[in-house]
Design an enzyme around this catalytic site. Structure first.
Site, PDB file in Angstrom:
ATOM      1  CD  GLU A 161     -57.658  65.858 -10.703  1.00 26.34           C
ATOM      2  OE1 GLU A 161     -58.072  64.793 -11.197  1.00 26.34           O
ATOM      3  OE2 GLU A 161     -56.960  65.914  -9.677  1.00 26.34           O
ATOM      4  CD  GLU A 167     -54.492  58.466  -6.619  1.00 26.73           C
ATOM      5  OE1 GLU A 167     -55.730  58.383  -6.565  1.00 26.73           O
ATOM      6  OE2 GLU A 167     -53.890  59.388  -7.206  1.00 26.73           O
ATOM      7  CG  ASP A 227     -57.055  63.488  -4.392  1.00 20.54           C
ATOM      8  OD1 ASP A 227     -57.853  62.551  -4.369  1.00 20.54           O
ATOM      9  OD2 ASP A 227     -56.419  63.838  -5.411  1.00 20.54           O
TER      10      ASP A 227
HETATM   11  O1  GCW Z   1     -56.657  61.537  -6.700  1.00 24.60           O
HETATM   12  C1  GCW Z   1     -56.913  61.985  -7.972  1.00 24.60           C
HETATM   13  C2  GCW Z   1     -56.323  60.955  -8.860  1.00 24.60           C
HETATM   14  C3  GCW Z   1     -56.844  61.046 -10.263  1.00 24.60           C
HETATM   15  C4  GCW Z   1     -58.367  60.979 -10.216  1.00 24.60           C
HETATM   16  C5  GCW Z   1     -58.881  62.119  -9.357  1.00 24.60           C
HETATM   17  C6  GCW Z   1     -60.382  62.097  -9.189  1.00 24.60           C
HETATM   18  C7  GCW Z   1     -59.849  59.993 -11.816  1.00 24.60           C
HETATM   19  O2  GCW Z   1     -54.925  61.094  -8.819  1.00 24.60           O
HETATM   20  O3  GCW Z   1     -56.301  59.977 -10.995  1.00 24.60           O
HETATM   21  O4  GCW Z   1     -58.935  60.999 -11.490  1.00 24.60           O
HETATM   22  O5  GCW Z   1     -58.316  62.037  -8.083  1.00 24.60           O
HETATM   23  O6  GCW Z   1     -60.826  61.681  -8.132  1.00 24.60           O
HETATM   24  O7  GCW Z   1     -61.094  62.484 -10.077  1.00 24.60           O
END
Ligand code: GCW
Length: 717
Positions: A326, A433, A405
């Site tokens: 990311e 989240e 995720d």
């Molecule tokens: O689920 C995603 C989140 C991001 C997060 C990423 C991760 C810290 O939306 O906000 O970043 O995972 O785990 O690195």
């Protein structure tokens, strides 16, 4: 992406009135009335002493630290290191009326020690750095530990036991943590991030560590946090976001004092500080032209920098790295792989006993949605499994529990079964989240427990918990902020508590853990009707994760959330985006074909029996069907329902369950603290609104796609 802070803050935190969570004064009553003897030396024994003194001041007991045998006071609770000189211990207590003399304490300790020796000889294992025993003999409760941290954990076990810790005689009960490292990662930013705010994915206000680019400076709050964490068994905290931005990067060097200050506050509760660092640090902090892990100058930079960290924080835990994920920098830029990257940092940390947590959350977030062959679920395994055996001993590859995720439902990540030659830590997400953002009640321990008990090689094989216990332990993203209830939703405190307890003992049942949390948080003596309170909280919380699952994305498909902030329904929100999170619904069916026969081949990443079980629609569990298969709406589930009817039914049912939660919570109006009641009431109203929105959007969407009416003729919009 938009800024979401207005959604994060539903109430203004009041720093003068922080909720005690699972350590209210009342929870200390049973200890506070005792005459307590503390034996041993060191910071953590000082903490034990300070804790029991605080309790005895309130409740009228007394504390002695290391008295000489000559003036041994009467005691009915002894907390002692096994190496500390034993209290006077004559062969047997005098017959006659019950005594509370020093000799009785001595006898009880001697009895406990003798039993401990036998137990140790039987298992061939000592108590170790964190274990302890509790015993009760001749009216004296004894906690023994080989090392100071064990004594601290033994004290908190007594807090949990309450009056039951001072009941009938019992022989030693041995406690040792299953996981050596039980860690929380804070996704807290030092600077307020323009999109993510002070805490990335934080739903409980600002950070307890940082504010507007500086340390928050509320030492009392950090100490209170450390106490809470120690009381549920957490022993490591990473204090900044894994997305390391410019200011946060400098915590490693010029801002190291800020980290040291936190370490000083957490240390008295046996918590070690870890730091998320950027892989590009040699460039952005050191001014080197490269961060190539094989470059000698880069290795030297990490060695020198790490030496300075340990000079300042001798018990520093280690680094946490999100690399090539990311947008974070990583070894790929230099044509190196994750083993090269992780080993570089591990080498720098090794002389000091530090570890590097290297995250396996690596995937292509710039995928073309038109390309049906790329499968984000495959990514972590594809990147990491081939590297098994190449990581140094002090590298811990940190794997998210599922292949995607932190969705409400996912299979267990196949990486967990694919790297026998690597120390793995399993990562959970306590911050909600994707599970209601601490506006919805969603008790996650049943979900985590299911994952920890999962046996990837088949029922007789090792479990996920075993892999973590033998490797790097468990890690979770914290759900705490500067909110007065710590977690925004007061009932979300239970998730943090439960995570710690499952790290200590993954075999604990989620309902038993909830009982512990209820008994501590709503301490019995202050309850008007403890049974009604307990029963009602169980009715609201036990099944709340499944309730959440019912009214959100169906059958394991995931990601039907609003893009960016991830709250509320948006069935197609991610469908045509680069994030690799699709459901492929069309007029005929829905789900992702991840089979070897006709799909992405992801099922092949599992060992037998799951490679086969997930491959076939016949044997794939209903709750994961759409994760692994694309099926027609009329496909018959094992439950006897069709996919489309299941979607309708569960969405109606989920909302009904939330309505019932709201009614139940109303009954508790006079049984819990009015402030807690009001906050939960406010959150439940939002949960109900949101659950109805989910129900109506998901049902309408699939009705419109499929054209199939509800068998019960309900309104589908
Ligand atoms: O689920 C995603 C989140 C991001 C997060 C990423 C991760 C810290 O939306 O906000 O970043 O995972 O785990 O690195």
């Amino acid at each position: 992406m938009r800024r979401h802070r207005d959604q994060v803050r539903m109430s203004t935190p009041d720093p003068t009135d922080v909720h005690p969570a699972w350590l209210p004064d009342e929870a200390w009553r049973a200890i506070g009335v005792r005459r307590i003897l503390v034996r041993g030396e060191g910071t953590l024994v000082d903490t034990v002493q300070a804790e029991v003194e605080r309790a005895t001041h309130r409740y009228g007991g007394a504390v002695w630290r290391n008295p000489t045998d000559a003036d041994l006071p009467p005691a009915d609770l002894v907390l002692a290191l096994t190496g500390a000189p034993p209290p006077d211990s004559p062969p047997a207590p005098e017959p006659g009326p019950p005594q509370t003399s020093g000799t009785l304490a001595g006898t009880a300790v001697a009895a406990a020690k003798a039993q401990l020796d036998i137990a140790t000889a039987q298992v061939g294992e000592s108590l170790g750095a964190e274990g302890f025993v509790v015993a009760r003999h001749a009216g004296v409760t004894v906690v023994l530990a080989d090392a100071p941290a064990g004594l601290l954990y033994g004290l908190f076990e007594l807090v949990r036991l309450g009056a039951a810790g001072f009941g009938p005689t019992h022989p030693v009960r041995v406690h040792r943590p299953a996981m050596a490292r039980r860690m929380l990662d804070h996704w807290d930013n030092v600077d307020v991030h323009p999109v993510m705010g002070q805490v990335e994915r934080g739903y409980a206000g600002g950070s307890i560590f940082w504010r507007d680019g500086r340390p928050r400076g509320d030492r009392a709050r950090v100490t209170a946090y450390a106490r809470l964490l120690a009381a549920c068994g957490i022993n490591a905290v990473s204090v900044n976001n894994v997305n390391v931005h410019a200011t946060e990067a400098r915590l490693l060097t010029e801002r190291l004092d800020d980290v040291a200050e936190l370490a000083d506050l957490l240390r008295p509760y046996a918590i070690r500080v870890h730091l998320a660092v950027t892989f590009a640090a040699p460039v952005v902090l050191g001014g080197l032209p490269t961060a190539d892990p094989l470059d000698p100058a880069v290795r030297d930079w990490w060695a020198e920098t790490t030496a300075r960290v340990y000079a300042r924080i001798p018990d520093f835990g280690g680094y946490l790295v999100k690399a090539d994920s990311e947008g974070q920098p990583g070894p790929f830029s230099y044509g190196r792989d994750h083993a090269d990257g992780a080993n570089l940092l591990a080498e720098a940390l090794a002389p000091y006993g530090g570890v590097v947590h290297w995250r396996a959350f690596v995937y292509n977030h710039r995928q073309d949605w038109r390309d049906r062959s790329t499968d984000r679920a495959r990514a972590a395994y594809d990147h990491f499994a081939p590297l098994d055996g190449r990581f140094r001993d002090n590298v811990i590859v940190q794997v998210k529990h599922g292949p995607m995720d932190f969705q409400t439902r996912e299979p267990v990540s196949p990486v967990i079964a694919a790297m026998p030659g690597t120390r793995l830590a399993v990562e959970f997400q306590v911050t909600q989240e994707y599970t209601g953002q601490q506006r919805h009640v969603c008790y996650l321990a049943p979900w985590w427990s299911e994952i920890l008990r999962f046996a990837p090689w088949g029922d007789d094989g090792r479990t996920v918990a075993d892999v973590a216990a033998d490797g790097g332990g468990l890690v979770a993203v914290s759900n705490v902020g500067d909110d007065r209830f710590w977690t925004g939703h007061p009932l979300a405190q239970a998730n943090l508590y439960a995570f710690g307890r499952l790290c200590w003992n993954p075999r604990l049942g989620p309902q038993a853990v909830l009982d512990e949390w209820i008994d501590l948080t709503f301490a019995p003596d202050t309850r008007v009707d403890p049974d009604l309170l307990r029963r009602t909280l169980h009715e609201i919380m036990d099944d709340s994760w499944r309730t959440y699952e019912r009214y959100t994305a169906p059958l394991g498909v995931g990601f039907m959330v609003r893009p960016g902030h991830h709250y509320g329904p948006d069935v197609d929100g991610y469908e045509y985006t680069p994030w690799g999170t699709y459901h492929f619904a069309d007029r005929d069916g829905v789900g992702v074909d991840r089979t070897r026969a006709t799909g992405t081949g992801f099922t092949g990443q599992y060992p037998p029996p799951f490679a086969e079980r997930y491959e076939s629609v016949e044997t794939c569990p209903d709750e994961l069907l759409l994760f692994f298969h694309h099926v027609p709406y009329g496909h018959l589930l094992h439950s006897g329902s069709t996919v489309i009817q299941h979607i309708y039914d569960t969405h109606f049912e989920g909302v009904r369950e939330v309505e019932a939660m709201c009614r139940r919570w109303e009954w508790l109006a006079r049984l819990v603290d009015p402030a807690v009641h009001a906050r939960v009431t406010e959150r439940l109203a939002e949960q109900l609104r949101c659950a109805r929105e989910w129900r109506d959007q998901v049902n309408a969407y699939f009705h419109r796609k499929s054209g199939i009416p509800d068998a019960h003729g309900r309104m589908l919009h």
